[in-house]
Design a protein around this motif. Structure first.
Motif, PDB file in Angstrom:
ATOM      1  N   VAL A 174      -4.339 -17.249  -5.034  1.00  0.00           N
ATOM      2  CA  VAL A 174      -3.437 -16.100  -5.379  1.00  0.00           C
ATOM      3  C   VAL A 174      -3.924 -14.775  -4.767  1.00  0.00           C
ATOM      4  CG1 VAL A 174      -2.447 -14.755  -7.457  1.00  0.00           C
ATOM      5  CG2 VAL A 174      -2.824 -17.010  -7.402  1.00  0.00           C
ATOM      6  N   ILE A 175      -5.170 -14.613  -4.540  1.00  0.00           N
ATOM      7  CA  ILE A 175      -5.743 -13.414  -4.072  1.00  0.00           C
ATOM      8  C   ILE A 175      -5.352 -12.548  -2.908  1.00  0.00           C
ATOM      9  CG2 ILE A 175      -7.881 -12.160  -3.564  1.00  0.00           C
ATOM     10  CD1 ILE A 175      -9.401 -14.098  -5.392  1.00  0.00           C
ATOM     11  N   LEU A 176      -5.258 -13.402  -1.851  1.00  0.00           N
ATOM     12  CA  LEU A 176      -5.033 -13.098  -0.564  1.00  0.00           C
ATOM     13  C   LEU A 176      -3.302 -12.760  -0.449  1.00  0.00           C
ATOM     14  CD1 LEU A 176      -6.988 -14.745   2.180  1.00  0.00           C
ATOM     15  CD2 LEU A 176      -7.276 -12.669   1.333  1.00  0.00           C
ATOM     16  N   PRO A 177      -2.539 -13.549  -0.990  1.00  0.00           N
ATOM     17  CA  PRO A 177      -0.930 -13.369  -0.915  1.00  0.00           C
ATOM     18  C   PRO A 177      -0.588 -11.882  -1.619  1.00  0.00           C
ATOM     19  CG  PRO A 177      -1.130 -15.455  -1.215  1.00  0.00           C
ATOM     20  CD  PRO A 177      -2.871 -15.042  -1.462  1.00  0.00           C
ATOM     21  N   THR A 178      -1.374 -12.047  -2.812  1.00  0.00           N
ATOM     22  CA  THR A 178      -1.284 -10.658  -3.649  1.00  0.00           C
ATOM     23  C   THR A 178      -1.590  -9.321  -2.894  1.00  0.00           C
ATOM     24  OG1 THR A 178      -1.682 -11.793  -5.855  1.00  0.00           O
ATOM     25  CG2 THR A 178      -1.634  -9.533  -5.745  1.00  0.00           C
ATOM     26  N   VAL A 179      -2.608  -9.445  -2.262  1.00  0.00           N
ATOM     27  CA  VAL A 179      -3.097  -8.298  -1.412  1.00  0.00           C
ATOM     28  C   VAL A 179      -2.111  -8.095  -0.372  1.00  0.00           C
ATOM     29  CG1 VAL A 179      -4.874  -7.289  -0.039  1.00  0.00           C
ATOM     30  CG2 VAL A 179      -5.645  -8.802  -1.981  1.00  0.00           C
ATOM     31  N   VAL A 180      -1.512  -9.055   0.465  1.00  0.00           N
ATOM     32  CA  VAL A 180      -0.703  -8.756   1.464  1.00  0.00           C
ATOM     33  C   VAL A 180       0.789  -8.174   0.994  1.00  0.00           C
ATOM     34  CG1 VAL A 180       0.643  -9.788   3.207  1.00  0.00           C
ATOM     35  CG2 VAL A 180      -1.650 -10.726   2.835  1.00  0.00           C
ATOM     36  N   LEU A 181       1.214  -8.772  -0.243  1.00  0.00           N
ATOM     37  CA  LEU A 181       2.505  -8.349  -0.756  1.00  0.00           C
ATOM     38  C   LEU A 181       2.354  -6.770  -1.407  1.00  0.00           C
ATOM     39  CD1 LEU A 181       3.621 -11.643  -2.236  1.00  0.00           C
ATOM     40  CD2 LEU A 181       4.358 -10.370  -0.236  1.00  0.00           C
ATOM     41  N   SER A 182       1.314  -6.612  -2.033  1.00  0.00           N
ATOM     42  CA  SER A 182       0.986  -5.101  -2.492  1.00  0.00           C
ATOM     43  C   SER A 182       0.881  -4.068  -1.406  1.00  0.00           C
ATOM     44  CB  SER A 182      -0.250  -5.307  -3.475  1.00  0.00           C
ATOM     45  OG  SER A 182      -1.524  -5.300  -2.752  1.00  0.00           O
ATOM     46  N   PHE A 183       0.471  -4.450  -0.293  1.00  0.00           N
ATOM     47  CA  PHE A 183       0.306  -3.423   0.706  1.00  0.00           C
ATOM     48  C   PHE A 183       1.493  -2.501   1.025  1.00  0.00           C
ATOM     49  CE2 PHE A 183      -2.925  -1.340   3.009  1.00  0.00           C
ATOM     50  CZ  PHE A 183      -2.427  -1.163   4.281  1.00  0.00           C
ATOM     51  N   GLY A 184       2.591  -3.196   1.150  1.00  0.00           N
ATOM     52  CA  GLY A 184       3.778  -2.513   1.530  1.00  0.00           C
ATOM     53  C   GLY A 184       4.448  -1.669   0.478  1.00  0.00           C
ATOM     54  N   THR A 185       4.138  -2.327  -1.167  1.00  0.00           N
ATOM     55  CA  THR A 185       4.599  -1.476  -2.242  1.00  0.00           C
ATOM     56  C   THR A 185       3.606  -0.360  -2.185  1.00  0.00           C
ATOM     57  OG1 THR A 185       5.301  -3.723  -3.186  1.00  0.00           O
ATOM     58  CG2 THR A 185       4.833  -1.696  -4.243  1.00  0.00           C
ATOM     59  N   ILE A 186       2.335  -0.335  -1.971  1.00  0.00           N
ATOM     60  CA  ILE A 186       1.363   0.914  -2.327  1.00  0.00           C
ATOM     61  C   ILE A 186       2.032   1.751  -1.259  1.00  0.00           C
ATOM     62  CG2 ILE A 186      -0.734   1.653  -1.642  1.00  0.00           C
ATOM     63  CD1 ILE A 186      -1.809  -1.061  -2.647  1.00  0.00           C
ATOM     64  N   ALA A 187       2.205   1.652   0.194  1.00  0.00           N
ATOM     65  CA  ALA A 187       2.809   2.582   1.025  1.00  0.00           C
ATOM     66  C   ALA A 187       4.016   3.133   0.564  1.00  0.00           C
ATOM     67  CB  ALA A 187       2.812   1.799   2.269  1.00  0.00           C
ATOM     68  N   THR A 188       4.835   2.235   0.229  1.00  0.00           N
ATOM     69  CA  THR A 188       6.189   2.974  -0.315  1.00  0.00           C
ATOM     70  C   THR A 188       6.345   3.729  -1.415  1.00  0.00           C
ATOM     71  OG1 THR A 188       7.572   0.863   0.605  1.00  0.00           O
ATOM     72  CG2 THR A 188       8.442   2.263  -0.973  1.00  0.00           C
ATOM     73  N   TYR A 189       5.461   3.283  -2.608  1.00  0.00           N
ATOM     74  CA  TYR A 189       5.433   4.298  -3.610  1.00  0.00           C
ATOM     75  C   TYR A 189       4.503   5.453  -3.274  1.00  0.00           C
ATOM     76  CZ  TYR A 189       8.228   1.454  -6.796  1.00  0.00           C
ATOM     77  OH  TYR A 189       9.207   0.707  -7.493  1.00  0.00           O
ATOM     78  N   ALA A 190       3.488   5.523  -2.745  1.00  0.00           N
ATOM     79  CA  ALA A 190       2.845   6.623  -2.448  1.00  0.00           C
ATOM     80  C   ALA A 190       3.582   7.624  -1.481  1.00  0.00           C
ATOM     81  CB  ALA A 190       1.757   6.111  -1.310  1.00  0.00           C
ATOM     82  N   ARG A 191       4.269   7.255  -0.641  1.00  0.00           N
ATOM     83  CA  ARG A 191       5.126   8.271   0.171  1.00  0.00           C
ATOM     84  C   ARG A 191       6.384   8.918  -0.537  1.00  0.00           C
ATOM     85  NH1 ARG A 191       8.255   6.321   3.500  1.00  0.00           N
ATOM     86  NH2 ARG A 191       8.388   7.969   5.198  1.00  0.00           N
ATOM     87  N   TYR A 192       6.923   7.677  -1.628  1.00  0.00           N
ATOM     88  CA  TYR A 192       8.036   8.308  -2.315  1.00  0.00           C
ATOM     89  C   TYR A 192       7.616   9.332  -3.489  1.00  0.00           C
ATOM     90  CZ  TYR A 192      12.984   7.519  -3.515  1.00  0.00           C
ATOM     91  OH  TYR A 192      14.325   7.637  -3.774  1.00  0.00           O
ATOM     92  N   VAL A 193       6.562   9.140  -4.224  1.00  0.00           N
ATOM     93  CA  VAL A 193       5.957   9.745  -5.381  1.00  0.00           C
ATOM     94  C   VAL A 193       5.492  10.962  -4.654  1.00  0.00           C
ATOM     95  CG1 VAL A 193       4.060  10.188  -6.921  1.00  0.00           C
ATOM     96  CG2 VAL A 193       5.157   7.907  -6.891  1.00  0.00           C
ATOM     97  N   LYS A 194       4.911  11.201  -3.510  1.00  0.00           N
ATOM     98  CA  LYS A 194       4.659  12.371  -3.107  1.00  0.00           C
ATOM     99  C   LYS A 194       5.421  13.208  -2.760  1.00  0.00           C
ATOM    100  CE  LYS A 194       2.877  14.598   1.249  1.00  0.00           C
ATOM    101  NZ  LYS A 194       2.355  14.600   2.407  1.00  0.00           N
ATOM    102  N   SER A 195       6.782  12.736  -2.051  1.00  0.00           N
ATOM    103  CA  SER A 195       7.952  13.539  -1.765  1.00  0.00           C
ATOM    104  C   SER A 195       8.603  14.047  -2.947  1.00  0.00           C
ATOM    105  CB  SER A 195       8.956  12.710  -0.865  1.00  0.00           C
ATOM    106  OG  SER A 195      10.085  13.323  -0.728  1.00  0.00           O
ATOM    107  N   ASN A 196       8.858  13.110  -3.864  1.00  0.00           N
ATOM    108  CA  ASN A 196       9.431  13.488  -5.271  1.00  0.00           C
ATOM    109  C   ASN A 196       8.709  14.607  -5.744  1.00  0.00           C
ATOM    110  OD1 ASN A 196      11.722  12.046  -4.766  1.00  0.00           O
ATOM    111  ND2 ASN A 196      10.609  10.338  -6.029  1.00  0.00           N
ATOM    112  N   MET A 197       7.288  14.642  -6.108  1.00  0.00           N
ATOM    113  CA  MET A 197       6.498  15.526  -6.688  1.00  0.00           C
ATOM    114  C   MET A 197       6.517  17.005  -6.096  1.00  0.00           C
ATOM    115  SD  MET A 197       2.883  13.803  -8.318  1.00  0.00           S
ATOM    116  CE  MET A 197       2.733  15.396  -8.943  1.00  0.00           C
ATOM    117  N   LEU A 198       6.466  16.931  -4.725  1.00  0.00           N
ATOM    118  CA  LEU A 198       6.572  18.184  -3.887  1.00  0.00           C
ATOM    119  C   LEU A 198       8.180  18.724  -4.321  1.00  0.00           C
ATOM    120  CD1 LEU A 198       4.669  17.359  -0.612  1.00  0.00           C
ATOM    121  CD2 LEU A 198       3.825  18.611  -2.518  1.00  0.00           C
TER     122      LEU A 198
END
Length: 307
Positions: A174-198
């Protein structure tokens, strides 16, 4: 609220009917015969029995009518053409649980880390933490999942030998598939949260609160967080449905017998019933999560009008 729910459910049902109809007729418009390869060496009578069993001896309109009747009255999506005796509903229930394990973990981890990174980037705009977060976000969006998956397999499976390359059944799988799948989610929410907060932090009511002497911590905690995170809920619609159907590349690479894995196989096998069943499941999941998000919007933000 009752009127709102009735209207939204009505829209959901109409959307599902349109998707089912379009998928059904598009699949049947493909040249060729899904049973031709399997039944080519069978006697004519046996071949005729196969066609009659799956309704392929009827017109497309008749097949569509039978399919919709079984779906509405029995919740029956039919039987697999490739694997006789295997019912689509049972396959969906079984394999969706497999997909939900790495996909669900990846979604939770991705949102948690992505939100934290987005907050850090917004509070340190144009400083080194912001640059690091945005660099991670760019990598997460631009690097294809199959490249990241192959790289992690090479490092942790081939070089270090601490994790299995493919397979399913152990927590290590489960470890590697979870890491791979979470990477795109991390990037998406990081950009979106930053933009909304600003965007929220530059609103007049935030500047007024700061001018009145309210501490920056309380301004962010009481005002910025809620208003910045509310639009992020929209992302959940695609993210949740992607857990089951959007991770087929990762499932194929790691040999995970999930829904995406079988979806790709059904396309290669021209298994009409499996393709249609998986599409119906994904469409239902998408519109259902959209309904939940719409309801959550009205509950969390009273300014949103419910019609």
């Amino acid at each position: 609220m009752k009127k709102f729910l009735v209207k939204r459910i009505g829209y959901m049902l109409i959307t599902l009917v349109i998707i089912i109809t379009a998928t059904f007729y598009m699949m049947h418009s493909i040249p060729g015969d899904p049973l031709a390869h399997m039944a080519r060496n069978l006697p004519e009578q046996t071949k005729a029995n196969y066609y009659a069993k799956y309704g392929l001896d009827k017109s497309t309109t008749e097949q569509y009518g039978i399919f919709m009747k079984n779906l509405i009255t029995k919740g029956d999506l039919g039987e697999s053409l490739k694997y006789p005796g295997t019912y689509i509903t049972d396959t969906l229930l079984e394999n969706s649980r497999v997909s939900a394990t790495p996909g669900g973990l990846a979604l939770i981890i991705g949102i948690f880390i992505g939100v934290i990174l987005g907050i850090v980037a917004a509070l340190h705009k144009n400083k080194w933490p912001d640059y690091i977060v945005m660099f991670i976000a760019i990598l997460g969006i631009t690097v294809p999942v199959f490249v990241l998956a192959s790289l992690l397999q090479f490092v942790f499976c081939v070089q270090l030998g601490v994790l299995p390359t493919t397979g399913w059944g152990s927590w290590k799988n489960v470890i590697l598939p979870t890491v791979v799948l979470s990477f795109g989610t991390i990037a998406t929410y990081a950009r979106y949260v930053k933009s909304n907060m600003l965007d929220v932090m530059n609103q007049d009511y935030i500047l007024t609160a700061e001018a009145k002497g309210v501490s920056r911590f309380n301004v962010i905690r009481k005002h910025v967080m809620k208003n910045a995170f509310l639009p992020c809920m929209t992302l959940l619609v695609g993210q949740v449905s992607g857990i089951f159907t959007g991770s087929f590349v990762v499932e194929k690479i790691f040999g995970i017998p999930g829904l995406g894995f079988y979806y790709i196989n059904s396309i290669n096998d021209r298994d009409y019933t499996m393709i249609i069943g998986t599409t119906v499941f994904a469409a239902f999941l998408f519109v259902f999560v959209q309904l939940i998000v719409d309801i959550a919007y009205t509950v969390l933000d009273p300014r949103i009008r419910v019609d």
